[in-house]
Design an enzyme around this catalytic site. Sequence first.
Site, short mmCIF file in Angstrom:
data_model
loop_
_atom_site.label_atom_id
_atom_site.label_comp_id
_atom_site.label_asym_id
_atom_site.label_seq_id
_atom_site.Cartn_x
_atom_site.Cartn_y
_atom_site.Cartn_z
CE LYS A 218 -1.74 1.57 0.03
NZ LYS A 218 -1.32 0.21 -0.23
NE ARG A 256 -7.10 -2.35 -3.42
CZ ARG A 256 -7.33 -1.35 -2.58
NH1 ARG A 256 -6.46 -0.35 -2.47
NH2 ARG A 256 -8.42 -1.33 -1.83
N1 PMM Z 1 -4.03 -1.22 0.01
C1 PMM Z 1 -5.16 -0.97 0.69
C2 PMM Z 1 -6.23 -1.87 0.65
N2 PMM Z 1 -6.16 -3.01 -0.08
N3 PMM Z 1 -4.95 -4.43 -1.51
C3 PMM Z 1 -3.83 -4.73 -2.18
N4 PMM Z 1 -3.73 -5.88 -2.88
N5 PMM Z 1 -2.75 -3.89 -2.17
C4 PMM Z 1 -2.75 -2.72 -1.48
O1 PMM Z 1 -1.72 -2.01 -1.51
C5 PMM Z 1 -3.93 -2.38 -0.73
C6 PMM Z 1 -5.02 -3.28 -0.78
C7 PMM Z 1 -5.27 0.29 1.50
O2 PMM Z 1 -5.71 1.34 0.73
P1 PMM Z 1 -7.25 1.93 0.64
O3 PMM Z 1 -7.73 2.11 2.07
O4 PMM Z 1 -7.10 3.19 -0.08
O5 PMM Z 1 -8.10 0.95 -0.12
#
Ligand code: PMM
Length: 277
Positions: A218, A256
Amino acid sequence: MAASAAGRTLVMGIVNVTPDSFSDGGRWHTTELAVAHGHQLLAQGADILDVGGESTRPGATPVTTEQEQGRVLPVIRALADAGAVVSVDTLHAETADAAVAAGAWIVNDVSGGLVDPSMHRVIAATGVVYICQHWRGAPEIMDTLTDYGADGVIAGVETELRQRLDELDAAGVNSEQIVLDPGLGFAKTHAQSWELLAATGRLVDELGRPVLIGASRKRFLAAATVPEAAADPLARDAATTATTALAAVAGAWAVRVHEVPANRDAVRTASLWKENR
Ligand code: PMM
């Protein structure tokens, strides 16, 4: 569930079946590529695979639930049939329901049920684990929703997550099903994401539910990288690994992440650190 069966923080590997995810550039956007990527993450030591078909990046092209399901369901089916613990990353109750029928055991909803009023009912009816993330509004406007008042971001996020817990309770969801997530980067300034990350232990203690941390690649991590690499999400993997170790020591249930090997080692390192201190 607070102490996982593995006795350590779990590693959730991300399988984004999207052409436009901000952090991995849509490298696994076909069923075949996504399933192969899922198998690779499992072989590297992922405990859970989080399959998503809709990007939450500001400006991402919206998808219909049909498109979303066309992307995620075949991938979930293939990975669940192969024995993986699969989570579906979706805002939509209909997709969550179909994903559970296809073999998903976990629903990961970054809106905590605020986008789709039917979501909590589906979680109650299916009985699956629900990752309820803190959210204040759509990616297009979330950067304008970062005022948490005098009590600050930690108290604000806790208050709003407790509201979600009350709504889940009213919908008939068993509290044992629920994992909470502070939603780093979602309606948070970079400074607020750091504050919440550093408060992982406090969130675990005060909210009384397992906590998932999603820091991987992020933008707020750019503060911890060399300035030349700050604009490149892939250059944030080392900082991601450091946040994993810190969150694991603080008691996170899961992290994650996009890259599994280093984060797998980081959670084991944290576990040994805790055993030996
Ligand atoms: N961040 C993203 C997508 N899904 N789910 C959870 N539970 N927590 C998060 O911080 C989260 C998520 C955005 O990131 P990406 O586009 O790299 O998947």
